[in-house]
Scaffold this motif. Structure first.
Motif, mmCIF file in Angstrom:
data_model
loop_
_atom_site.group_PDB
_atom_site.id
_atom_site.type_symbol
_atom_site.label_atom_id
_atom_site.label_comp_id
_atom_site.label_asym_id
_atom_site.label_seq_id
_atom_site.Cartn_x
_atom_site.Cartn_y
_atom_site.Cartn_z
ATOM 1 N N CYS A 47 35.321 -12.301 -29.645
ATOM 2 C CA CYS A 47 35.875 -13.490 -29.001
ATOM 3 C C CYS A 47 35.808 -14.710 -29.924
ATOM 4 O O CYS A 47 36.718 -15.545 -29.942
ATOM 5 N N VAL A 48 34.729 -14.823 -30.701
ATOM 6 C CA VAL A 48 34.620 -15.927 -31.658
ATOM 7 C C VAL A 48 35.706 -15.827 -32.708
ATOM 8 O O VAL A 48 36.325 -16.830 -33.101
ATOM 9 N N ASP A 49 35.982 -14.604 -33.180
ATOM 10 C CA ASP A 49 37.052 -14.418 -34.168
ATOM 11 C C ASP A 49 38.419 -14.739 -33.576
ATOM 12 O O ASP A 49 39.281 -15.307 -34.269
ATOM 13 N N GLN A 50 38.625 -14.405 -32.319
ATOM 14 C CA GLN A 50 39.909 -14.714 -31.684
ATOM 15 C C GLN A 50 40.059 -16.215 -31.454
ATOM 16 O O GLN A 50 41.161 -16.753 -31.521
ATOM 17 N N ALA A 51 38.941 -16.907 -31.203
ATOM 18 C CA ALA A 51 39.022 -18.358 -31.007
ATOM 19 C C ALA A 51 39.444 -19.039 -32.290
ATOM 20 O O ALA A 51 40.292 -19.926 -32.289
ATOM 21 N N SER A 52 38.810 -18.646 -33.426
ATOM 22 C CA SER A 52 39.168 -19.108 -34.778
ATOM 23 C C SER A 52 39.430 -20.604 -34.852
ATOM 24 O O SER A 52 40.488 -21.065 -35.263
ATOM 25 N N GLY A 53 38.452 -21.397 -34.420
ATOM 26 C CA GLY A 53 38.548 -22.847 -34.540
ATOM 27 C C GLY A 53 39.018 -23.532 -33.292
ATOM 28 O O GLY A 53 38.747 -24.706 -33.096
ATOM 29 N N ASN A 54 39.709 -22.832 -32.406
ATOM 30 C CA ASN A 54 40.150 -23.441 -31.153
ATOM 31 C C ASN A 54 39.101 -23.184 -30.084
ATOM 32 O O ASN A 54 39.225 -22.272 -29.280
ATOM 33 N N GLN A 55 38.058 -24.014 -30.091
ATOM 34 C CA GLN A 55 36.905 -23.755 -29.244
ATOM 35 C C GLN A 55 37.014 -24.427 -27.899
ATOM 36 O O GLN A 55 36.106 -24.329 -27.078
ATOM 37 N N GLY A 56 38.067 -25.151 -27.682
ATOM 38 C CA GLY A 56 38.360 -25.713 -26.372
ATOM 39 C C GLY A 56 37.318 -26.685 -25.876
ATOM 40 O O GLY A 56 36.814 -27.533 -26.593
ATOM 41 N N LEU A 57 36.970 -26.514 -24.602
ATOM 42 C CA LEU A 57 36.114 -27.468 -23.913
ATOM 43 C C LEU A 57 34.717 -27.548 -24.510
ATOM 44 O O LEU A 57 34.106 -28.609 -24.534
ATOM 45 N N PHE A 58 34.203 -26.424 -25.041
ATOM 46 C CA PHE A 58 32.830 -26.388 -25.513
ATOM 47 C C PHE A 58 32.724 -26.679 -27.012
ATOM 48 O O PHE A 58 31.674 -26.458 -27.600
ATOM 49 N N GLY A 59 33.786 -27.177 -27.622
ATOM 50 C CA GLY A 59 33.784 -27.379 -29.067
ATOM 51 C C GLY A 59 32.750 -28.376 -29.540
ATOM 52 O O GLY A 59 32.044 -28.151 -30.523
ATOM 53 N N LEU A 60 32.649 -29.528 -28.851
ATOM 54 C CA LEU A 60 31.716 -30.574 -29.287
ATOM 55 C C LEU A 60 30.269 -30.101 -29.152
ATOM 56 O O LEU A 60 29.450 -30.281 -30.059
ATOM 57 N N VAL A 61 29.939 -29.480 -28.013
ATOM 58 C CA VAL A 61 28.575 -28.985 -27.816
ATOM 59 C C VAL A 61 28.267 -27.880 -28.818
ATOM 60 O O VAL A 61 27.149 -27.787 -29.340
ATOM 61 N N ASN A 62 29.243 -27.029 -29.121
ATOM 62 C CA ASN A 62 29.047 -25.980 -30.113
ATOM 63 C C ASN A 62 28.780 -26.569 -31.486
ATOM 64 O O ASN A 62 27.973 -26.049 -32.256
ATOM 65 N N MET A 63 29.437 -27.690 -31.808
ATOM 66 C CA MET A 63 29.207 -28.348 -33.092
ATOM 67 C C MET A 63 27.781 -28.893 -33.171
ATOM 68 O O MET A 63 27.104 -28.769 -34.188
ATOM 69 N N PHE A 64 27.286 -29.488 -32.085
ATOM 70 C CA PHE A 64 25.931 -30.034 -32.079
ATOM 71 C C PHE A 64 24.876 -28.933 -32.169
ATOM 72 O O PHE A 64 23.748 -29.194 -32.595
ATOM 73 N N SER A 65 25.217 -27.711 -31.751
ATOM 74 C CA SER A 65 24.256 -26.612 -31.825
ATOM 75 C C SER A 65 24.402 -25.815 -33.104
ATOM 76 O O SER A 65 23.749 -24.769 -33.258
ATOM 77 N N GLY A 66 25.245 -26.266 -34.026
ATOM 78 C CA GLY A 66 25.422 -25.553 -35.284
ATOM 79 C C GLY A 66 26.148 -24.229 -35.127
ATOM 80 O O GLY A 66 25.942 -23.302 -35.905
ATOM 81 N N GLY A 67 27.015 -24.125 -34.124
ATOM 82 C CA GLY A 67 27.755 -22.903 -33.869
ATOM 83 C C GLY A 67 26.998 -21.883 -33.045
ATOM 84 O O GLY A 67 27.486 -20.771 -32.826
ATOM 85 N N ALA A 68 25.794 -22.248 -32.554
ATOM 86 C CA ALA A 68 24.970 -21.284 -31.810
ATOM 87 C C ALA A 68 25.406 -21.141 -30.366
ATOM 88 O O ALA A 68 25.108 -20.122 -29.744
ATOM 89 N N LEU A 69 26.093 -22.150 -29.801
ATOM 90 C CA LEU A 69 26.468 -22.088 -28.382
ATOM 91 C C LEU A 69 27.401 -20.920 -28.105
ATOM 92 O O LEU A 69 27.149 -20.098 -27.220
ATOM 93 N N LEU A 70 28.491 -20.839 -28.861
ATOM 94 C CA LEU A 70 29.457 -19.774 -28.631
ATOM 95 C C LEU A 70 28.929 -18.414 -29.070
ATOM 96 O O LEU A 70 29.467 -17.384 -28.666
ATOM 97 N N GLN A 71 27.892 -18.405 -29.908
ATOM 98 C CA GLN A 71 27.265 -17.133 -30.275
ATOM 99 C C GLN A 71 26.270 -16.670 -29.208
ATOM 100 O O GLN A 71 25.810 -15.522 -29.254
ATOM 101 N N ILE A 72 25.914 -17.578 -28.264
ATOM 102 C CA ILE A 72 24.959 -17.306 -27.184
ATOM 103 C C ILE A 72 23.641 -16.785 -27.766
ATOM 104 O O ILE A 72 23.175 -15.691 -27.451
ATOM 105 N N THR A 73 23.037 -17.583 -28.643
ATOM 106 C CA THR A 73 21.802 -17.210 -29.308
ATOM 107 C C THR A 73 20.612 -17.904 -28.639
ATOM 108 O O THR A 73 20.772 -18.626 -27.652
ATOM 109 N N VAL A 74 19.419 -17.694 -29.211
ATOM 110 C CA VAL A 74 18.200 -18.281 -28.652
ATOM 111 C C VAL A 74 18.276 -19.802 -28.668
ATOM 112 O O VAL A 74 17.830 -20.470 -27.738
#
Length: 437
Positions: A47-74
């Motif tokens: 799903c991350v590969d299919q998004a390929s930069g178009n992270q939509g609504l969660f893009g800003l929060v994902n940026m603040f987490s260093g990309g960890a949000l969309l990876q659903i990590t610890v």
């Protein structure tokens, strides 16, 4: 500057602080790649590969987490719960007299407020973790992904509780790591972790610009983005360092045989007194209707209007609302963070006055007048910095939360300047020349 770095590493105690900070950063980055239990990692990567930069609504929060949000990590929630808790406590300090009294108690009151911030951070982490797990289970985390509903294959309540506990514990560990950097490292721990989270998304975002470009294999677009980013960084550094210095003189007083006072100083009022907080406020407020529309079922008219006008960052209505909210929150935050009456009373208590201005109420009115005058260009600057790079970079195929966008530039430059100043002050204590000459 390279000589200053060499001298910093030659100083034993400063070298220990720098190496300790680098070690904490490595631990933090490792945690952003460890998936939590109950998540199908292969489906997430697809799903991350299919998004390929178009992270939509969660893009800003994902940026603040260093990309960890969309990876659903610890460390999926990253530092955002702590930032939100800090902002909430800062706003409540103005409203709740008890918190205002604690703030005036000095170090003891500050420690108590810090403890409240930790408790609120854990509560927000539980809330946000539950929301993230529910979003991932429903498949709304990656809209348009074919395997989005398979990210969390086990829908049992025990699995959900374990996932929320893991993300909440990860937020507590991130908070602890930031405090370790503040106590035993070079300081500013939370800001440094935020800096690292944003900087970690630079390589992939820049390479996406290159791969999506058409001119000279994408190198023209890549070079243009780098040039625009450097110009914007230079502009932000110039404005962030700008300040209005209001001169203050203290009357000379004789106590016994000694004279006190008679010195001259100044009150530094920055052009951007609010920092990046108005941008975060405006982004969060605009995310609320989009979030409501995403979780609502059906195809009603209001949902269609929100999805077409308030989700994409390049729509004129979104841009206008974003700009106006930034200006409003800039004035709002400056009004609650700087109290002219309190500053004027403190100056009067210690015999200080502004040349040509009477002490007391006239001083407070003068400070308020100057503050309003410099907040206007500061708020307009914030709005332009947040919008102009975004609109320009969208034309090159970048998403609206690209690292050279307004929010990330302000954070990176602000944290970078503050960190350099802290290292420089420690160098100057040892009679070394600092970074800024």
């Amino acid at each position: 500057m390279l000589t200053a770095f060499a001298r910093a590493f030659k100083t034993p105690d400063l070298r220990k602080k720098l190496l300790f900070t680098l070690g904490i950063i490595v631990v933090y980055r490792v945690g952003t790649h460890i998936p939590i239990p109950g998540v199908d990692y292969k489906s997430v990567q697809e799903c991350v590969d299919q998004a390929s930069g178009n992270q939509g609504l969660f893009g800003l929060v994902n940026m603040f987490s260093g990309g960890a949000l969309l990876q659903i990590t610890v460390f999926a929630l990253g530092i955002m719960p702590y930032i939100t808790a800090s902002i909430i406590l800062q706003l409540l300090t103005v409203v709740i007299p008890r918190l205002e009294a604690l703030k005036k108690e000095g170090q003891t009151g500050t420690a108590k407020i810090t403890q409240y911030t930790r408790y609120l951070t854990i509560a927000l982490a539980i809330l946000q973790g539950t929301g993230l797990v529910a979003t991932a289970r429903s498949g709304a985390l990656f809209s348009g992904c074919t395997v989005a509903s398979q990210i969390v294959p086990d829908r049992a309540i025990f699995t959900t509780i374990v996932m929320v506990i893991c993300m909440t514990a990860g937020t507590a560990v991130v908070m602890w790591l930031g405090e370790l950097i503040t106590d035993r490292g070079i300081g500013n721990g939370m800001s440094i972790l935020m800096f690292i989270s944003i900087a970690a998304t630079f390589p992939s975002a820049l390479w996406a610009i290159k791969t999506q470009g058409d001119l000279a294999g994408g190198w023209i677009e890549f070079g243009t983005v780098i040039a625009v980013g450097l110009v914007m960084v230079g502009l932000v550094v110039f404005v962030e360092q700008a300040q209005r210095r209001i001169p203050v003189q203290y009357a000379k007083r004789m106590i016994g045989r000694r004279s006190y006072g008679g010195t001259s100083t100044y009150i530094p009022l920055k052009v951007n007194q609010a920092g990046v907080i108005p941008v975060i406020f405006a982004s969060s407020l605009l995310y609320i209707p989009a979030l409501i529309a995403q979780f609502s079922s059906g195809t009603s008219g209001w949902k269609t209007w929100i999805e077409s006008h308030l989700v994409t960052g390049n729509h004129p209505i979104y841009v206008t609302l974003y700009f106006l909210l930034i200006v409003f929150f800039a004035f709002f935050y400056v009004a609650i963070s700087f109290n002219p009456e309190e500053v004027a009373d403190n100056m009067k208590k210690y015999g200080g006055f502004i040349p040509g201005i009477r002490a007391g109420r006239p001083t407070a009115e003068y400070l308020g007048y100057v503050l309003n005058r410099i907040t206007w260009p500061g708020s307009l600057y914030l709005g332009l910095i947040a919008l102009v790079p975004t609109m320009a970079l969208v034309g090159f195929g970048a998403n609206q939360n690209f690292p050279f966008g307004g929010t990330s530039i302000l954070i990176i430059v602000g944290v970078g300047l503050e960190t350099v100043k802290q290292i420089e002050s420690q160098l100057q204590q040892r009679n070394y020349e600092g970074f800024l000459r």
